[in-house]
Motif scaffolding. Structure first.
Motif, PDB file in Angstrom:
ATOM      1  N   ALA A  87       0.834  -1.201   0.000  1.00  0.00           N
ATOM      2  CA  ALA A  87       0.000   0.000   0.000  1.00  0.00           C
ATOM      3  C   ALA A  87       0.866   1.247   0.000  1.00  0.00           C
ATOM      4  N   LYS A  88       1.964   1.195   0.748  1.00  0.00           N
ATOM      5  CA  LYS A  88       2.872   2.333   0.786  1.00  0.00           C
ATOM      6  C   LYS A  88       3.489   2.535  -0.597  1.00  0.00           C
ATOM      7  N   GLU A  89       3.853   1.408  -1.230  1.00  0.00           N
ATOM      8  CA  GLU A  89       4.400   1.455  -2.580  1.00  0.00           C
ATOM      9  C   GLU A  89       3.415   2.106  -3.538  1.00  0.00           C
ATOM     10  N   ALA A  90       2.155   1.773  -3.386  1.00  0.00           N
ATOM     11  CA  ALA A  90       1.113   2.317  -4.254  1.00  0.00           C
ATOM     12  C   ALA A  90       0.731   3.726  -3.797  1.00  0.00           C
ATOM     13  N   SER A  91       1.390   4.196  -2.766  1.00  0.00           N
ATOM     14  CA  SER A  91       1.244   5.526  -2.183  1.00  0.00           C
ATOM     15  C   SER A  91      -0.132   5.842  -1.596  1.00  0.00           C
ATOM     16  N   ALA A  92      -0.620   4.916  -0.794  1.00  0.00           N
ATOM     17  CA  ALA A  92      -1.803   5.219   0.027  1.00  0.00           C
ATOM     18  C   ALA A  92      -1.348   6.258   1.043  1.00  0.00           C
ATOM     19  N   ASP A  93      -2.229   7.176   1.397  1.00  0.00           N
ATOM     20  CA  ASP A  93      -1.846   8.204   2.364  1.00  0.00           C
ATOM     21  C   ASP A  93      -1.731   7.621   3.764  1.00  0.00           C
ATOM     22  N   ILE A  94      -2.631   6.687   4.070  1.00  0.00           N
ATOM     23  CA  ILE A  94      -2.634   6.059   5.393  1.00  0.00           C
ATOM     24  C   ILE A  94      -2.985   4.589   5.222  1.00  0.00           C
ATOM     25  N   VAL A  95      -2.315   3.731   5.978  1.00  0.00           N
ATOM     26  CA  VAL A  95      -2.677   2.316   6.005  1.00  0.00           C
ATOM     27  C   VAL A  95      -3.184   2.025   7.412  1.00  0.00           C
ATOM     28  N   LEU A  96      -4.400   1.514   7.497  1.00  0.00           N
ATOM     29  CA  LEU A  96      -5.031   1.260   8.786  1.00  0.00           C
ATOM     30  C   LEU A  96      -5.307  -0.227   8.901  1.00  0.00           C
ATOM     31  N   GLU A  97      -4.849  -0.819   9.998  1.00  0.00           N
ATOM     32  CA  GLU A  97      -5.069  -2.257  10.182  1.00  0.00           C
ATOM     33  C   GLU A  97      -6.412  -2.540  10.815  1.00  0.00           C
ATOM     34  N   LYS A  98      -7.102  -3.563  10.312  1.00  0.00           N
ATOM     35  CA  LYS A  98      -8.332  -4.023  10.938  1.00  0.00           C
ATOM     36  C   LYS A  98      -7.943  -4.888  12.137  1.00  0.00           C
ATOM     37  N   PRO A  99      -8.700  -4.935  13.189  1.00  0.00           N
ATOM     38  CA  PRO A  99      -9.915  -4.138  13.380  1.00  0.00           C
ATOM     39  C   PRO A  99      -9.554  -2.732  13.847  1.00  0.00           C
ATOM     40  N   PHE A 100     -10.295  -1.761  13.402  1.00  0.00           N
ATOM     41  CA  PHE A 100     -10.082  -0.386  13.862  1.00  0.00           C
ATOM     42  C   PHE A 100     -11.410   0.135  14.373  1.00  0.00           C
ATOM     43  N   LYS A 101     -11.361   1.244  15.084  1.00  0.00           N
ATOM     44  CA  LYS A 101     -12.596   1.834  15.599  1.00  0.00           C
ATOM     45  C   LYS A 101     -13.049   2.926  14.622  1.00  0.00           C
ATOM     46  N   LEU A 102     -14.355   3.010  14.416  1.00  0.00           N
ATOM     47  CA  LEU A 102     -14.887   3.991  13.469  1.00  0.00           C
ATOM     48  C   LEU A 102     -14.468   5.432  13.790  1.00  0.00           C
ATOM     49  N   PRO A 103     -14.508   5.845  15.066  1.00  0.00           N
ATOM     50  CA  PRO A 103     -14.058   7.220  15.358  1.00  0.00           C
ATOM     51  C   PRO A 103     -12.593   7.454  14.971  1.00  0.00           C
ATOM     52  N   GLU A 104     -11.779   6.404  15.074  1.00  0.00           N
ATOM     53  CA  GLU A 104     -10.367   6.505  14.687  1.00  0.00           C
ATOM     54  C   GLU A 104     -10.267   6.757  13.184  1.00  0.00           C
ATOM     55  N   LEU A 105     -11.040   6.006  12.411  1.00  0.00           N
ATOM     56  CA  LEU A 105     -11.055   6.190  10.959  1.00  0.00           C
ATOM     57  C   LEU A 105     -11.584   7.581  10.614  1.00  0.00           C
ATOM     58  N   GLU A 106     -12.629   7.997  11.316  1.00  0.00           N
ATOM     59  CA  GLU A 106     -13.205   9.322  11.050  1.00  0.00           C
ATOM     60  C   GLU A 106     -12.176  10.425  11.270  1.00  0.00           C
ATOM     61  N   GLN A 107     -11.383  10.298  12.335  1.00  0.00           N
ATOM     62  CA  GLN A 107     -10.345  11.304  12.602  1.00  0.00           C
ATOM     63  C   GLN A 107      -9.329  11.359  11.470  1.00  0.00           C
ATOM     64  N   LEU A 108      -8.946  10.185  10.961  1.00  0.00           N
ATOM     65  CA  LEU A 108      -7.994  10.137   9.850  1.00  0.00           C
ATOM     66  C   LEU A 108      -8.582  10.776   8.596  1.00  0.00           C
ATOM     67  N   VAL A 109      -9.852  10.491   8.342  1.00  0.00           N
ATOM     68  CA  VAL A 109     -10.542  11.085   7.187  1.00  0.00           C
ATOM     69  C   VAL A 109     -10.538  12.610   7.312  1.00  0.00           C
ATOM     70  N   GLU A 110     -10.923  13.099   8.496  1.00  0.00           N
ATOM     71  CA  GLU A 110     -10.968  14.538   8.713  1.00  0.00           C
ATOM     72  C   GLU A 110      -9.579  15.166   8.550  1.00  0.00           C
ATOM     73  N   LYS A 111      -8.582  14.478   9.078  1.00  0.00           N
ATOM     74  CA  LYS A 111      -7.218  14.988   8.992  1.00  0.00           C
ATOM     75  C   LYS A 111      -6.768  15.113   7.532  1.00  0.00           C
ATOM     76  N   LEU A 112      -7.064  14.083   6.735  1.00  0.00           N
ATOM     77  CA  LEU A 112      -6.669  14.112   5.324  1.00  0.00           C
ATOM     78  C   LEU A 112      -7.442  15.152   4.535  1.00  0.00           C
ATOM     79  N   LEU A 113      -8.701  15.352   4.879  1.00  0.00           N
ATOM     80  CA  LEU A 113      -9.534  16.309   4.136  1.00  0.00           C
ATOM     81  C   LEU A 113      -9.199  17.747   4.492  1.00  0.00           C
ATOM     82  N   LYS A 114      -8.498  17.950   5.609  1.00  0.00           N
ATOM     83  CA  LYS A 114      -8.140  19.319   6.008  1.00  0.00           C
ATOM     84  C   LYS A 114      -6.881  19.809   5.307  1.00  0.00           C
ATOM     85  N   ARG A 115      -6.142  18.863   4.690  1.00  0.00           N
ATOM     86  CA  ARG A 115      -4.854  19.233   4.092  1.00  0.00           C
ATOM     87  C   ARG A 115      -4.965  20.376   3.120  1.00  0.00           C
TER      88      ARG A 115
END
Length: 123
Positions: free
Chosen positions: A95-123
């Motif tokens: 994923a890093k090779e394909a240049s994903a901005d963030i790689v998140l391992e399952k299982p994750f918590k939805l609020p954690e994913l939401e924070q990452l989404v918000e962080k990326l969208l604020k760039r």
């Protein structure tokens, strides 16, 4: 009022896809979901395709998440991509090779994913 931010979520686990779609829809995002890489690619390749952010599983039938990330980054270099994976260390390096901005391992918590989404969208 601003138009809702548009997310594309690709995951072959119906449970995860439904959970993510419902969660982000409740958070007032405009969510498009795809149950496999091929469908996800159709959305990305559509003529007037536009997504503020893409969340994709790495291990998908037909077309891998890694391939999707590569295509997205070629076509929409500024679109952030979060890769999610339930598999150990190996897919992460892909994923890093394909240049994903963030790689998140399952299982994750939805609020954690939401924070990452918000962080990326604020760039």
């Amino acid at each position: 009022m601003n138009a809702p931010l548009k997310l594309l979520i690709i995951d072959d686990s119906e449970e995860i896809l439904t959970a993510l779609t419902n969660f982000f829809t409740q958070k007032k995002y405009d969510v498009v979901s795809a149950a496999n890489g091929l469908d996800g690619l159709k959305y990305i390749e559509a003529k007037d395709a536009y997504f503020d952010l893409i969340i994709t599983d790495l291990v998908l039938p037909n077309i891998s998440g890694v391939a999707i990330i590569s295509i997205v980054k070629k076509k929409f270099p500024n679109t952030p991509v979060i890769a999610i994976t339930g598999w150990g260390e190996h897919p992460e390096s892909l994923a890093k090779e394909a240049s994903a901005d963030i790689v998140l391992e399952k299982p994750f918590k939805l609020p954690e994913l939401e924070q990452l989404v918000e962080k990326l969208l604020k760039r």
